[in-house]
Design an enzyme around this catalytic site. Structure first.
Site, mmCIF file in Angstrom:
data_model
loop_
_atom_site.group_PDB
_atom_site.id
_atom_site.type_symbol
_atom_site.label_atom_id
_atom_site.label_comp_id
_atom_site.label_asym_id
_atom_site.label_seq_id
_atom_site.Cartn_x
_atom_site.Cartn_y
_atom_site.Cartn_z
ATOM 1 N N THR A 206 2.145 9.949 -2.460
ATOM 2 C CA THR A 206 2.001 8.699 -1.720
ATOM 3 C C THR A 206 2.567 8.834 -0.306
ATOM 4 O O THR A 206 2.090 8.181 0.618
ATOM 5 C CB THR A 206 2.692 7.540 -2.469
ATOM 6 N N GLN B 29 0.574 7.946 3.124
ATOM 7 C CA GLN B 29 1.065 7.102 4.209
ATOM 8 C C GLN B 29 0.820 7.755 5.563
ATOM 9 O O GLN B 29 0.393 7.112 6.513
ATOM 10 C CB GLN B 29 2.570 6.869 4.043
ATOM 11 N N LYS C 86 14.634 8.308 4.306
ATOM 12 C CA LYS C 86 14.751 7.562 5.566
ATOM 13 C C LYS C 86 13.648 6.503 5.705
ATOM 14 O O LYS C 86 13.683 5.699 6.621
ATOM 15 C CB LYS C 86 14.715 8.530 6.752
ATOM 16 N N GLY C 87 12.666 6.533 4.804
ATOM 17 C CA GLY C 87 11.584 5.547 4.900
ATOM 18 C C GLY C 87 10.436 6.086 5.712
ATOM 19 O O GLY C 87 10.635 6.763 6.723
ATOM 20 N N GLY D 152 0.778 -1.232 0.000
ATOM 21 C CA GLY D 152 0.000 0.000 0.000
ATOM 22 C C GLY D 152 0.808 1.279 0.000
ATOM 23 O O GLY D 152 0.308 2.319 -0.419
ATOM 24 N N GLU E 95 5.837 3.371 9.136
ATOM 25 C CA GLU E 95 5.705 3.201 10.585
ATOM 26 C C GLU E 95 5.573 4.555 11.286
ATOM 27 O O GLU E 95 4.743 4.721 12.183
ATOM 28 C CB GLU E 95 6.930 2.482 11.154
#
Lengths: 162, 704
Positions: B599, B603, B666-667, B463, B670
């Site tokens: 996107t 998130q 860094k992503g 997702g 979470e």
């Protein structure tokens, strides 16, 4: 203990996305399983089989219903429209296009149901305000949490249809 | 570089998803596929004393009824190195290998039939007699049985002493319940054997590990198992491990000599694919009058199963979020007769932050200090636990941007002092952070004479937009328009990728895609303004492929890499009815370079929705008599619906962390869930003057 055996197979014809689809089915088959497993229209999603999540929303005679809560045998003669029946000649339906444009999806699993609900919502005239859209889209769960963008997509589709 | 990175590109898989063309695991239907229904145990502990499968076997359409009495003994070959997604202590559940029952809902029989309706009917005819044993079905009961060391203890300075000497202290216990991922797509596996080779279409966040685990269960060479999973209908951690139903699918297909499909029901998901464990946390803070922390003690006690020790990073925020010379953390496990918990979005960190950030809010009250000022007074200029500088940290910018957009300065400090008509108004805030990890990864890139490219890696996209982001990275390096690049994922036939979890995909697979594309350009000598067609012609080939395998360097020894965020929430509380509404949330994030703002924003929006659920709605209602979840469905396990969500705003602080990886990202995934629940809980305190330390904050809790 010998339980009474259910009557096994029935023959019926479903009308799906404008096409007559003759089927021989176990009488207990839901509309959802008939669509997914027998007609291979897997765009209609199975999320809970209890009518609680809205992933299997389809249109029956223009109204939104949950395909998991009705038997295929009860829908012979009805006009069923699934997500596969929305796009005409390869062009996305305005609601589909708006979902892509506003990123009203993430994993995509609830998306067909959201879009079918939204298409019905426009017909129902329930797009008067963002709050009204939120309320009348609350039968369609989205665990990725794309609600903000779903409302924006429906708002755009409603404004353009007006 | 064509500049595809950083653009708000529409999801490349959007058209497939909005037309129903995207196919998820259960939707791959090999010819002659049979259907499987499971029988779950109804006692939490004991042995199967007797099984009566006669009626089931005689039922229409039934091909097999599989139980421990007739299932072959599977090798369950030991791992040299245990998969990183499995607990490091204990053994996974082995299905149909013996009469032992370890939890309520454990699969004890499988019925294979021509249709799903036939399989389910026959499954209901299986008779089971149990020799039940006394089970530990409450957290308190488990705690009495001597908690296990679990994650152990860490010390920096002398926290207990410092707490005793502190001018101001707070000390409280925070609790969150067992929560379930409840992704919209139920877990499903389709299994097809061709000789000794097995193909699985399986819902998973890691096709490579899925194949290896099943190869170990059946004693096959790893390359005899192929796993395919192009789309994942959400997972949030439930697809990290390879759960027993995957083995059941492969076993059933082998026994009946036909492909089979196992699709878990919503109810079965509550006992089959893990959950966020019930955890109780004590946070004790000591501070000087000026707000500077002098002591921080954070203890967590979490539930696990009797057969595996699942531990989480609940206490890592306590060690790194704030500057503090004296820090003690202690993690304990309580064993219960339940299925094993697992990672759920921002595992440990989101829940640890709930406790820590609520405690910080309590400290701010005790100090009569603005909560944001308190955070700034304790800003960590480096990672004090590991004694490393940050590779990047724009948290100050996040605080400032978030506070400004939210209008934090309009907050009247006293609780119950803000109103809007009949509603009490509360403002709350919290810090968010999540470690940035990177793993080794591989990718391949092929360019064709027609000016298109195909890029591949066995990654996943549950997702967040892996398809889209990787297409952007490849298009950027290859200097091609986005629509000339096709990215493929989710198949063990593709170059190996790491687990799609922990927000590592962008930093890991992204850098592999970048490297593979650079490699193919280098191979072609394509840098001199020539078209790919010309370069290929010169090489006398119609395509050129390069594969890259990239590994992290020593950057994690030199720097500490984390994503950061600042969350601000407004709540409105109806004093008469206890209803809590959240009209708006503002989140400002430092996630390094943002590859796709569209996107990325999605998130974070999704994280806010999940965090709202964690704060106000989600909990497994537990029946200790049977050791069972009572609300194992979407009507009674409450998740946020559209009408629960107000205005959500996402801001990104400028960032580009090349110290962490060559892409600078860094992503994020979470981090989106982090900080939301404490911001809301703190806002509820501000609105009502009542400190509610147990999640979810339900209306009955507000009313009491």
């Amino acid at each position: 203990m010998e339980l009474p055996r259910p009557r096994r197979d029935i023959e019926l014809t479903l009308r799906v996305n404008g096409a007559e689809r003759p089927l021989t089915l176990d009488a207990r088959t839901t509309l959802l399983d008939a669509l997914r497993d027998h007609l291979h229209l897997t765009g209609t999603k199975k999320g809970c089989e209890l009518g609680q999540c809205g992933a299997c929303t389809v249109l029956r005679d223009g109204r939104r219903i949950k395909a998991c809560l009705t038997l295929a045998a009860m829908q012979a003669g009805a006009e069923i429209v699934t997500i596969e029946g929305l796009a005409a000649d390869g062009a996305l339906h305005p609601v589909q296009a708006a979902f892509v444009e506003h990123d009203g999806l993430q994993c995509g699993y609830c998306t067909p149901g959201q879009i079918m609900s939204a298409v019905a919502l426009l017909r129902e005239g329930r797009t008067g305000s963002d709050d009204e859209i939120r309320e009348f889209m609350s039968g369609n769960l989205c665990r990725c949490g794309a609600y903000t963008n779903i409302v924006a997509a429906i708002r755009q589709a409603a404004d353009r249809a007006a | 570089m064509s500049g595809s990175i950083g653009r708000p590109v529409s999801r490349v898989d959007g058209p497939a998803k909005v037309t129903g063309a995207a196919r998820y695991a259960a939707e791959f239907a090999p010819v002659d596929v049979l259907h499987v229904a499971l029988v779950g145990s109804t006692v939490p502990k004991g042995r199967i004393a007797a099984l009566d499968t006669r009626a089931a076997q005689k039922a229409a359409g039934v091909r097999a009824v599989i139980t421990h009495l007739n299932a072959p003994r599977l090798p369950y070959r030991p791992f040299d190195e245990r998969p990183e997604v499995d607990p490091s202590v204990g053994e996974p559940l082995r299905v149909f290998q013996g009469p032992e029952v370890r939890f309520s809902g454990q699969p004890i029989a499988a019925v294979v039939a021509d249709t799903l309706a036939q399989a389910r009917h026959a499954a209901a005819l299986v008779g089971v007699t149990y020799a039940a044993q006394a089970a530990t079905t409450t957290f308190e009961g488990g705690r009495r049985r001597a908690p296990k060391a679990g994650g152990g203890e860490t010390r920096r300075g002398a926290a207990v002493q410092a707490l005793g000497n502190a001018a101001v202290t707070v000390d409280a216990v925070y609790v969150h319940p067992r929560e379930h991922h409840n992704a919209m797509e139920p877990h499903a596996t389709v299994a097809l054997w061709e000789g000794e080779r097995l193909t699985l279409w399986d819902k998973t966040q890691w096709v490579n590990n899925d194949a290896v685990e099943i190869a170990h269960v059946f004693g096959l060479p790893d390359d005899h198992v192929r796993v395919i999973c192009p789309y994942v209908g959400g997972a949030f951690g439930s697809g990290l491990r390879t759960w027993p139903h995957v083995t059941i699918a492969a076993l059933a297909a082998r026994l009946v000599g036909r492909p089979v499909r196992v699709e878990l029901t919503r109810r079965e998901l509550y006992t089959s694919v893990g959950f966020r464990p019930h955890t109780e946390q004590r946070v004790a803070l000591g501070a000087r009058r000026d707000g500077r922390l002098t002591a921080l003690i954070h203890e967590a006690t979490a539930q696990t199963s009797a057969y595996e020790e699942h531990t989480e990073e609940t206490l890592s925020p306590a060690r790194v979020t704030y500057a503090c010379p004296n820090v003690l953390t202690r993690y304990r496990l309580v064993e219960m007769d339940v299925n094993t918990p697992t990672h759920m979005r921002a595992p440990g960190v989101a829940t640890g932050l709930f406790a820590l950030e609520c405690a910080m809010d309590e400290l701010a009250v005790a100090l009569d200090m603005d909560p944001l000022e308190l955070r700034l007074a304790n800003y960590a200029e480096r990672n004090e636990e590991d004694d490393l500088p940050w590779s990047s940290k724009e948290l100050r910018a996040c605080y400032r941007m978030g506070a400004e957009r939210f209008g934090w300065s309009r907050r009247a400090p006293a609780p119950r002092s803000m109103r809007a008509g009949a509603w009490l108004v509360g403002y709350g805030m919290a810090t968010a952070l999540y470690p940035a990890y990177r793993s080794e990864a591989s990718a391949s890139a092929t360019v064709f004479a027609d000016g298109t490219a195909s890029v591949r890696s066995a990654a996943s996209d549950m997702g967040p937009g892996t398809y889209t982001a990787m297409t952007q990275v490849a298009a950027d390096v290859l200097e091609l328009p986005l629509d000339r690049v096709r990215f493929e994922l989710g198949d063990t036939a593709l170059p190996k990728a790491p687990v799609h979890g922990g927000s590592i995909t962008m930093a890991s697979v992204g850098t592999a895609v970048q490297a593979a594309c650079e490699a193919v350009r280098a191979k072609l000598g394509a840098a001199n303004g020539r078209s790919y067609a010309e370069a290929l012609r010169e090489h006398g080939v119609d395509r050129m492929e390069a594969t890259a395998h990239v590994e992290p360097g020593d950057e994690s020894k030199r720097f500490s890499s984390w994503a950061f965020g600042a969350l601000f929430a407004e709540v409105r509380v109806d004093v008469d009815l206890g209803i809590v509404r959240v009209p708006r949330i503002v989140g400002a994030y430092d996630v390094g370079r943002v590859v796709n703002p569209t996107t990325a924003r999605s998130q974070c929006l999704g994280g806010m929705v999940g965090g709202l659920g964690m704060a106000l709605l989600e909990q497994a209602d537990w029946d200790p008599r049977f050791g069972r979840v009572m609300n194992a469905n979407f009507a009674e396990y409450l998740v946020p619906v559209n009408a629960d969500i107000g205005e959500l705003q996402v801001l990104f602080a400028p960032g580009d962390d090349r110290r962490f990886n060559p892409l600078g990202a860094k992503g994020l995934a979470e981090i989106g869930l982090c900080g939301v629940a404490p911001a809301i809980a703190n806002a509820v305190y501000h609105a009502t003057g009542r400190r509610l330390r147990t999640l979810p904050i339900t209306l009955e809790a507000v009313l009491v």
